[in-house]
Scaffold this motif. Sequence first.
Motif, PDB file in Angstrom:
ATOM      1  N   GLY A   2       0.815  -1.207   0.000  1.00 16.69           N
ATOM      2  CA  GLY A   2       0.000   0.000   0.000  1.00 16.69           C
ATOM      3  C   GLY A   2       0.850   1.258   0.000  1.00 16.69           C
ATOM      4  O   GLY A   2       0.549   2.235  -0.701  1.00 16.69           O
ATOM      5  N   ASN A   3       1.928   1.254   0.766  1.00 14.70           N
ATOM      6  CA  ASN A   3       2.828   2.405   0.806  1.00 14.70           C
ATOM      7  C   ASN A   3       3.527   2.629  -0.526  1.00 14.70           C
ATOM      8  O   ASN A   3       3.977   3.743  -0.822  1.00 14.70           O
ATOM      9  CB  ASN A   3       3.864   2.226   1.918  1.00 14.70           C
ATOM     10  CG  ASN A   3       3.250   2.357   3.302  1.00 14.70           C
ATOM     11  OD1 ASN A   3       2.200   3.000   3.476  1.00 14.70           O
ATOM     12  ND2 ASN A   3       3.883   1.758   4.300  1.00 14.70           N
ATOM     13  N   ALA A   4       3.624   1.558  -1.324  1.00 15.39           N
ATOM     14  CA  ALA A   4       4.213   1.667  -2.661  1.00 15.39           C
ATOM     15  C   ALA A   4       3.166   1.996  -3.722  1.00 15.39           C
ATOM     16  O   ALA A   4       3.473   1.999  -4.920  1.00 15.39           O
ATOM     17  CB  ALA A   4       4.931   0.366  -3.015  1.00 15.39           C
ATOM     18  N   GLY A   5       1.925   2.255  -3.283  1.00 12.20           N
ATOM     19  CA  GLY A   5       0.860   2.622  -4.213  1.00 12.20           C
ATOM     20  C   GLY A   5       0.123   1.452  -4.819  1.00 12.20           C
ATOM     21  O   GLY A   5      -0.575   1.610  -5.822  1.00 12.20           O
ATOM     22  N   ILE A   6       0.250   0.276  -4.199  1.00 12.26           N
ATOM     23  CA  ILE A   6      -0.356  -0.955  -4.737  1.00 12.26           C
ATOM     24  C   ILE A   6      -1.496  -1.380  -3.829  1.00 12.26           C
ATOM     25  O   ILE A   6      -1.291  -1.661  -2.647  1.00 12.26           O
ATOM     26  CB  ILE A   6       0.694  -2.082  -4.820  1.00 12.26           C
ATOM     27  CG1 ILE A   6       1.869  -1.659  -5.702  1.00 12.26           C
ATOM     28  CG2 ILE A   6       0.052  -3.376  -5.326  1.00 12.26           C
ATOM     29  CD1 ILE A   6       3.125  -2.489  -5.482  1.00 12.26           C
ATOM     30  N   GLU A   7      -2.698  -1.449  -4.371  1.00 15.18           N
ATOM     31  CA  GLU A   7      -3.858  -1.878  -3.593  1.00 15.18           C
ATOM     32  C   GLU A   7      -3.948  -3.402  -3.588  1.00 15.18           C
ATOM     33  O   GLU A   7      -3.789  -4.047  -4.627  1.00 15.18           O
ATOM     34  CB  GLU A   7      -5.144  -1.299  -4.180  1.00 15.18           C
ATOM     35  CG  GLU A   7      -6.383  -1.606  -3.363  1.00 15.18           C
ATOM     36  CD  GLU A   7      -7.655  -1.033  -3.971  1.00 15.18           C
ATOM     37  OE1 GLU A   7      -8.669  -0.993  -3.237  1.00 15.18           O
ATOM     38  OE2 GLU A   7      -7.645  -0.651  -5.156  1.00 15.18           O
ATOM     39  N   THR A   8      -4.216  -3.990  -2.427  1.00 18.73           N
ATOM     40  CA  THR A   8      -4.442  -5.432  -2.302  1.00 18.73           C
ATOM     41  C   THR A   8      -5.670  -5.643  -1.434  1.00 18.73           C
ATOM     42  O   THR A   8      -6.195  -4.719  -0.827  1.00 18.73           O
ATOM     43  CB  THR A   8      -3.242  -6.148  -1.660  1.00 18.73           C
ATOM     44  OG1 THR A   8      -3.073  -5.654  -0.323  1.00 18.73           O
ATOM     45  CG2 THR A   8      -1.978  -5.931  -2.460  1.00 18.73           C
ATOM     46  N   ARG A   9      -6.114  -6.878  -1.378  1.00 15.73           N
ATOM     47  CA  ARG A   9      -7.213  -7.268  -0.496  1.00 15.73           C
ATOM     48  C   ARG A   9      -6.850  -8.582   0.202  1.00 15.73           C
ATOM     49  O   ARG A   9      -6.143  -9.410  -0.398  1.00 15.73           O
ATOM     50  CB  ARG A   9      -8.516  -7.480  -1.284  1.00 15.73           C
ATOM     51  CG  ARG A   9      -9.036  -6.232  -1.968  1.00 15.73           C
ATOM     52  CD  ARG A   9      -9.736  -5.305  -0.991  1.00 15.73           C
ATOM     53  NE  ARG A   9      -9.928  -3.985  -1.559  1.00 15.73           N
ATOM     54  CZ  ARG A   9     -10.921  -3.649  -2.389  1.00 15.73           C
ATOM     55  NH1 ARG A   9     -11.802  -4.560  -2.731  1.00 15.73           N
ATOM     56  NH2 ARG A   9     -11.014  -2.426  -2.857  1.00 15.73           N
ATOM     57  N   PRO A  10      -7.332  -8.770   1.427  1.00 15.32           N
ATOM     58  CA  PRO A  10      -7.154 -10.095   2.027  1.00 15.32           C
ATOM     59  C   PRO A  10      -8.055 -11.101   1.331  1.00 15.32           C
ATOM     60  O   PRO A  10      -9.136 -10.741   0.837  1.00 15.32           O
ATOM     61  CB  PRO A  10      -7.582  -9.892   3.480  1.00 15.32           C
ATOM     62  CG  PRO A  10      -8.547  -8.742   3.419  1.00 15.32           C
ATOM     63  CD  PRO A  10      -8.070  -7.855   2.304  1.00 15.32           C
ATOM     64  N   VAL A  11      -7.613 -12.334   1.266  1.00 14.49           N
ATOM     65  CA  VAL A  11      -8.516 -13.413   0.861  1.00 14.49           C
ATOM     66  C   VAL A  11      -9.686 -13.441   1.843  1.00 14.49           C
ATOM     67  O   VAL A  11      -9.553 -13.030   3.003  1.00 14.49           O
ATOM     68  CB  VAL A  11      -7.746 -14.754   0.840  1.00 14.49           C
ATOM     69  CG1 VAL A  11      -8.681 -15.947   0.819  1.00 14.49           C
ATOM     70  CG2 VAL A  11      -6.814 -14.801  -0.364  1.00 14.49           C
ATOM     71  N   PHE A  12     -10.839 -13.889   1.395  1.00 15.82           N
ATOM     72  CA  PHE A  12     -12.031 -13.891   2.246  1.00 15.82           C
ATOM     73  C   PHE A  12     -11.767 -14.611   3.567  1.00 15.82           C
ATOM     74  O   PHE A  12     -11.183 -15.698   3.583  1.00 15.82           O
ATOM     75  CB  PHE A  12     -13.203 -14.587   1.535  1.00 15.82           C
ATOM     76  CG  PHE A  12     -13.597 -13.947   0.242  1.00 15.82           C
ATOM     77  CD1 PHE A  12     -13.761 -12.584   0.126  1.00 15.82           C
ATOM     78  CD2 PHE A  12     -13.815 -14.731  -0.892  1.00 15.82           C
ATOM     79  CE1 PHE A  12     -14.121 -11.989  -1.072  1.00 15.82           C
ATOM     80  CE2 PHE A  12     -14.191 -14.155  -2.092  1.00 15.82           C
ATOM     81  CZ  PHE A  12     -14.339 -12.779  -2.183  1.00 15.82           C
TER      82      PHE A  12
END
Length: 365
Positions: free
Chosen positions: A302-312
């Motif tokens: 996120g700090n590098a500008g990359i959005e992620t999500r946790p697996v459900f």
Amino acid sequence: MTFQIPIYQPSLLGNEKKYVNECLDSTWISSKGRFIAEFEEKFANYTGARYAASVCNGTVALHLALVALGIGPGDEVIVPTLTYISSVNAITYTGATPVFVDALESTWQMDPDDVRRKITPRTRAIMVVHLYGHPCDMDQLVDIAKGRGLFMIEDCAEAFGARYKGRHVGSFGDISTYSFFGNKTITTGEGGMVVTNDETLHDRAVHFKGQGLAKHREYWHDVVGYNYRMTNICAALGLAQLERSDELLDKKREVARWYAEELEGAPVLLHRETADVRHSYWMCSLQVLDPALREPLRLALGNAGIETRPVFYPLHTMPMYAQKFQRHPVSERIGWRGVCLPSWPEISKDQVQFICGEINGFLNG
């Protein structure tokens, strides 16, 4: 927070504007218009189903499928715990009881052996969820359902374009559902589809989705129905997306291949395609080896500008479904260690290389 590389964004490079403008110009913007019937017909043809009924989102598609089957209070429906909340909420809406099963480590899909263990005299149906676009073991699950006289609902919300031994998912169950939310492989913004090869089930789904309106008597309603209809504008978007579906699916599989190449040898477990299936890679996902690293990795990305999500998160751990203590160890491991990576069709190879460089740097640094 705005990310340089989002987790997902739709690809709208085909006839979307043209078809939506036709809706506006014609004033057919609600639940009637040419695009609805055309989208339903072509979607059925693409997925190998005889009938398709469009609806306003994927969750109501699941509810409508259960209602069409007559699932209700006193019934049990077997469902994976490792899935999105709508799969289980839809069961709860009907008054039926969801019965959770664990996943397989190899595919992240529902474990057929655990399905067998969870069948009781109250079991009416198995809800099969093709999680993140990887098909379940349909040979075993179909055998279980047929052998026990159980209905099968296929939740294909994340699996448009996925195939099991050459057959499109959604063609195995009594009734199947899809989602066209903005982050799905093909999108209508919000929308869904209920497909089946059974004419009676299709008729029931159409009847219930349109406020229970009788076929041959105007403004006469003979069941308590729902307003689950899709708009012509959404169907216009869907038809334009369907026209590009093979292109979109091929690109998403290419993105998955880039991740596999760039993360070769990294201390992660990628969600990969197994034998005899075609993974649609709705989301490219991985597991870190140590669950304590999952959130720090996501923060670094996120700090590098990359959005992620946790697996459900496994649904048996959610407050409303956790009244009775359960253990589903495989689903729990995946749920606590899993990360979904940016997976949109037009992401570039350079962007994937940048993402993987940040992952490798964090995990090996």
